[in-house]
Design an enzyme around this catalytic site. Structure first.
Site, short mmCIF file in Angstrom:
data_model
loop_
_atom_site.label_atom_id
_atom_site.label_comp_id
_atom_site.label_asym_id
_atom_site.label_seq_id
_atom_site.Cartn_x
_atom_site.Cartn_y
_atom_site.Cartn_z
N PRO A 86 0.81 -1.22 0.00
CA PRO A 86 0.00 0.00 0.00
C PRO A 86 0.85 1.27 0.00
O PRO A 86 1.95 1.30 0.55
CB PRO A 86 -0.80 -0.13 1.31
CG PRO A 86 -0.81 -1.57 1.61
CD PRO A 86 0.50 -2.10 1.13
N GLU A 87 0.33 2.29 -0.63
CA GLU A 87 1.02 3.58 -0.66
C GLU A 87 0.56 4.41 0.54
O GLU A 87 -0.38 4.06 1.26
CB GLU A 87 0.68 4.31 -1.97
CG GLU A 87 0.68 3.42 -3.20
CD GLU A 87 1.97 3.46 -4.00
OE1 GLU A 87 2.66 4.48 -4.00
OE2 GLU A 87 2.28 2.44 -4.64
N ARG A 122 9.12 -6.11 -7.19
CA ARG A 122 8.86 -4.75 -7.64
C ARG A 122 8.54 -4.73 -9.13
O ARG A 122 9.15 -5.45 -9.92
CB ARG A 122 10.09 -3.86 -7.39
CG ARG A 122 10.50 -3.77 -5.91
CD ARG A 122 9.57 -2.85 -5.16
NE ARG A 122 9.85 -2.81 -3.74
CZ ARG A 122 10.76 -2.02 -3.17
NH1 ARG A 122 11.51 -1.23 -3.92
NH2 ARG A 122 10.91 -2.02 -1.87
N LYS A 136 4.20 4.35 5.83
CA LYS A 136 3.40 3.16 5.61
C LYS A 136 3.14 2.38 6.90
O LYS A 136 2.72 1.23 6.88
CB LYS A 136 4.08 2.26 4.58
CG LYS A 136 4.24 2.93 3.22
CD LYS A 136 4.85 2.00 2.22
CE LYS A 136 5.02 2.68 0.86
NZ LYS A 136 5.54 1.75 -0.16
#
Length: 262
Positions: free
Chosen positions: A2-3, A248, A51
């Site tokens: 999550p950002e 990623r 985060k």
């Protein structure tokens, strides 16, 4: 993962459900804290830090959690059916006389002294959505290693806290450079604009469940490059490309973005 805007919204919902109310239910389903009983204590606030989520509880305690890839916090009215996943995935339950917060698949869950918070979040850079936001310091940290790629520098939470893969890809597109360009090769003024844009985008999206970086209304066009592999660029029509490096992913437009590629 999550950002920062997603974490901000989760904290906002948890705070609305728990803050200022006495806990009538407490269950931490991790071995180290399984015997901890927080019932009878008042939740003071729920604060996002990059985060990380910090749930501060009466008596100088903080429940620290991090969602990483799969974790989530869900809030339910008492008596409502839980829908966040199977019961065996529940790692934490905090409830009061009106609401119950349930933490699913939390890879990081620890009960610490509030005075020890710097030990778990003190390494973070300026928080894009936090009261400590310092644009100049964020630029200084982002450009401290000129040889480092822009994508790596943006993802490093020690530089500025809150950016994940989505914003990394979108910010590089908006700067018209690839994520592999060394930050030392950014044109004058670009780091400052990148940091300002990052702050603006997270602020604009922090109360939304559907993230948007474009002005388009179609769901398939709300982001410029992220998740749009092989689709035409919204600006130049070139097919968007995707690179996978471990866990990623990076998306970019070969037509609009200049610099080295994967």
């Amino acid at each position: 993962m999550p950002e920062g805007d997603t974490i901000w919204l989760a904290a906002h919902r948890l705070h609305a459900a728990l803050a200022g109310r006495v806990l009538t239910r407490s269950d931490l389903r991790v071995p180290r804290f399984a015997t901890a009983d927080l019932t009878g204590r008042t939740v003071l606030d729920v604060t996002p830090r990059g985060k990380h989520l910090l749930t501060r509880i009466e008596g100088g305690l903080t429940l620290h959690s991090h969602l990483r890839m799969d974790g989530s916090w869900q809030v339910y009215a008492n008596g409502e059916r839980w829908r966040g996943g199977p019961v065996h995935q529940v790692r934490a339950i905090l409830g009061n006389d009106e609401r119950t917060a349930v933490g699913y698949r939390l890879p990081v869950l620890e009960l610490i002294r509030t005075s020890e918070e710097p030990d778990v979040v003190g390494h973070l850079g300026p928080d894009l959505l936090g009261p400590d936001w310092d644009a100049a310091e964020a630029v200084r940290r982002l450009t401290a290693d000129p040889a480092r790629s822009l994508g790596e520098a943006l993802l490093d939470q020690r530089n500025l806290a809150g950016i994940g893969n989505v914003y990394k890809s979108e910010l590089a597109f908006l700067a018209a450079v690839t994520p592999w360009l060394p930050v030392g090769e950014l044109a004058s003024g670009v780091p400052e604009r990148l940091v300002a844009t990052a702050r603006r985008l997270l602020e604009e999206n922090k109360e939304r469940t559907s993230r948007r970086t474009t002005s388009a209304r179609l769901p398939s066009e709300q982001l410029y490059v992220y998740g749009r592999r092989s689709r035409p660029c919204l600006r130049c029509g070139t097919a968007i490309r995707k690179a996978e490096l471990g866990d990623r992913v990076t998306y970019w437009c070969p037509g609009c973005q200049k610099g080295p590629t994967a």
